[in-house]
Write a protein that holds these residues in place. Structure first.
Motif, PDB file in Angstrom:
ATOM      1  N   LEU A  86      26.591  29.902  39.901  1.00 33.82           N
ATOM      2  CA  LEU A  86      27.854  29.258  40.270  1.00 33.82           C
ATOM      3  C   LEU A  86      28.514  29.956  41.448  1.00 33.82           C
ATOM      4  N   ARG A  87      28.395  31.275  41.501  1.00 34.54           N
ATOM      5  CA  ARG A  87      28.971  32.013  42.631  1.00 34.54           C
ATOM      6  C   ARG A  87      28.308  31.611  43.939  1.00 34.54           C
ATOM      7  N   GLU A  88      26.983  31.509  43.931  1.00 36.07           N
ATOM      8  CA  GLU A  88      26.258  31.108  45.155  1.00 36.07           C
ATOM      9  C   GLU A  88      26.669  29.711  45.598  1.00 36.07           C
ATOM     10  N   GLU A  89      26.807  28.798  44.651  1.00 31.54           N
ATOM     11  CA  GLU A  89      27.241  27.440  44.989  1.00 31.54           C
ATOM     12  C   GLU A  89      28.675  27.441  45.505  1.00 31.54           C
ATOM     13  N   ASN A  97      32.142  26.717  50.900  1.00 29.92           N
ATOM     14  CA  ASN A  97      33.334  27.263  51.551  1.00 29.92           C
ATOM     15  C   ASN A  97      34.471  27.561  50.572  1.00 29.92           C
ATOM     16  N   GLN A  98      34.111  27.924  49.356  1.00 33.62           N
ATOM     17  CA  GLN A  98      35.060  28.368  48.347  1.00 33.62           C
ATOM     18  C   GLN A  98      36.123  27.319  48.007  1.00 33.62           C
ATOM     19  N   THR A  99      35.800  26.070  48.171  1.00 32.13           N
ATOM     20  CA  THR A  99      36.736  25.014  47.786  1.00 32.13           C
ATOM     21  C   THR A  99      36.362  24.503  46.402  1.00 32.13           C
ATOM     22  N   ASP A 100      37.279  23.781  45.769  1.00 32.32           N
ATOM     23  CA  ASP A 100      36.979  23.208  44.458  1.00 32.32           C
ATOM     24  C   ASP A 100      35.962  22.086  44.624  1.00 32.32           C
ATOM     25  N   TYR A 157      31.552  41.938  40.413  1.00 29.66           N
ATOM     26  CA  TYR A 157      32.918  41.411  40.519  1.00 29.66           C
ATOM     27  C   TYR A 157      33.530  41.809  41.872  1.00 29.66           C
ATOM     28  N   ALA A 158      33.300  43.041  42.290  1.00 31.00           N
ATOM     29  CA  ALA A 158      33.805  43.511  43.590  1.00 31.00           C
ATOM     30  C   ALA A 158      33.221  42.666  44.726  1.00 31.00           C
ATOM     31  N   ASP A 159      31.941  42.333  44.628  1.00 35.33           N
ATOM     32  CA  ASP A 159      31.297  41.468  45.638  1.00 35.33           C
ATOM     33  C   ASP A 159      31.963  40.103  45.685  1.00 35.33           C
ATOM     34  N   PHE A 160      32.300  39.575  44.517  1.00 35.25           N
ATOM     35  CA  PHE A 160      32.982  38.284  44.435  1.00 35.25           C
ATOM     36  C   PHE A 160      34.336  38.352  45.153  1.00 35.25           C
ATOM     37  N   TYR A 161      35.099  39.402  44.873  1.00 38.08           N
ATOM     38  CA  TYR A 161      36.400  39.549  45.530  1.00 38.08           C
ATOM     39  C   TYR A 161      36.251  39.743  47.044  1.00 38.08           C
ATOM     40  N   ASP A 162      35.205  40.451  47.448  1.00 41.48           N
ATOM     41  CA  ASP A 162      34.949  40.632  48.870  1.00 41.48           C
ATOM     42  C   ASP A 162      34.699  39.278  49.541  1.00 41.48           C
ATOM     43  N   ALA A 163      33.897  38.453  48.906  1.00 45.00           N
ATOM     44  CA  ALA A 163      33.534  37.151  49.477  1.00 45.00           C
ATOM     45  C   ALA A 163      34.733  36.212  49.587  1.00 45.00           C
ATOM     46  N   ILE A 164      35.676  36.321  48.638  1.00 42.35           N
ATOM     47  CA  ILE A 164      36.852  35.441  48.716  1.00 42.35           C
ATOM     48  C   ILE A 164      38.008  36.142  49.442  1.00 42.35           C
ATOM     49  N   GLU A 165      37.699  37.326  49.971  1.00 42.65           N
ATOM     50  CA  GLU A 165      38.641  38.096  50.789  1.00 42.65           C
ATOM     51  C   GLU A 165      39.910  38.491  50.038  1.00 42.65           C
ATOM     52  N   LEU A 196      35.375  30.944  37.980  1.00 48.26           N
ATOM     53  CA  LEU A 196      34.474  32.068  38.241  1.00 48.26           C
ATOM     54  C   LEU A 196      35.099  33.386  37.783  1.00 48.26           C
ATOM     55  N   ASN A 197      36.383  33.513  38.000  1.00 48.32           N
ATOM     56  CA  ASN A 197      37.103  34.705  37.574  1.00 48.32           C
ATOM     57  C   ASN A 197      36.981  34.890  36.055  1.00 48.32           C
ATOM     58  N   ASN A 198      37.140  33.788  35.320  1.00 49.37           N
ATOM     59  CA  ASN A 198      37.017  33.843  33.857  1.00 49.37           C
ATOM     60  C   ASN A 198      35.612  34.242  33.418  1.00 49.37           C
ATOM     61  N   LEU A 199      34.595  33.706  34.111  1.00 50.74           N
ATOM     62  CA  LEU A 199      33.210  34.070  33.781  1.00 50.74           C
ATOM     63  C   LEU A 199      32.971  35.557  34.019  1.00 50.74           C
TER      64      LEU A 199
END
Length: 116
Positions: A33-36, A41-44, A86-94, A57-60
């Motif tokens: 799901l993170r890759e998708e 472009n991080q939109t819904d 989780y840190a990588d996820f936050y990095d990607a969403i800035e 994603l945050n909940n997962l």
């Protein structure tokens, strides 16, 4: 992904929710799901009948962290790996403040383990 959800629900029904098999399935789900999420472009958007949002994603990730902490303990490689993901996820969403929080937590764990 229906099959992934069905597999996860099957293991939850079959075993305790917080077991290594469930953690592996949860890790797979988070990664897919993170890759998708990044690819769009991080939109819904709708993916596999799930509304994938930042909060979803945050909940997962939170569930993955809690399960790793419950099974393996706070000072475990599995918990540290989940925090790094989780840190990588936050990095990607800035969201660099949350990313820094993750790395500070990792540093605290290493410090308590005597691994600087």
């Amino acid at each position: 992904m229906p099959l992934l959800d069905e597999a996860f629900e099957y293991f939850v029904a079959l075993k305790t929710e917080k077991c290594p098999e469930n953690i592996n399935i949860l890790k797979q789900k988070v990664r897919i799901l993170r890759e998708e999420f990044y690819a769009h472009n991080q939109t819904d958007f709708i993916l596999f009948d799930n509304l994938v949002t930042y909060q979803f994603l945050n909940n997962l990730h939170n569930q993955l962290l809690l399960n790793c902490k419950h099974i393996y303990g706070e000072y475990s490689i599995q918990h540290i790996e989940a925090l790094e993901e989780y840190a990588d996820f936050y990095d990607a969403i800035e969201d660099f403040e949350k990313e820094l929080e993750c790395y500070n937590y990792i540093y605290t764990i290493y410090d308590r383990l005597g691994m600087h």
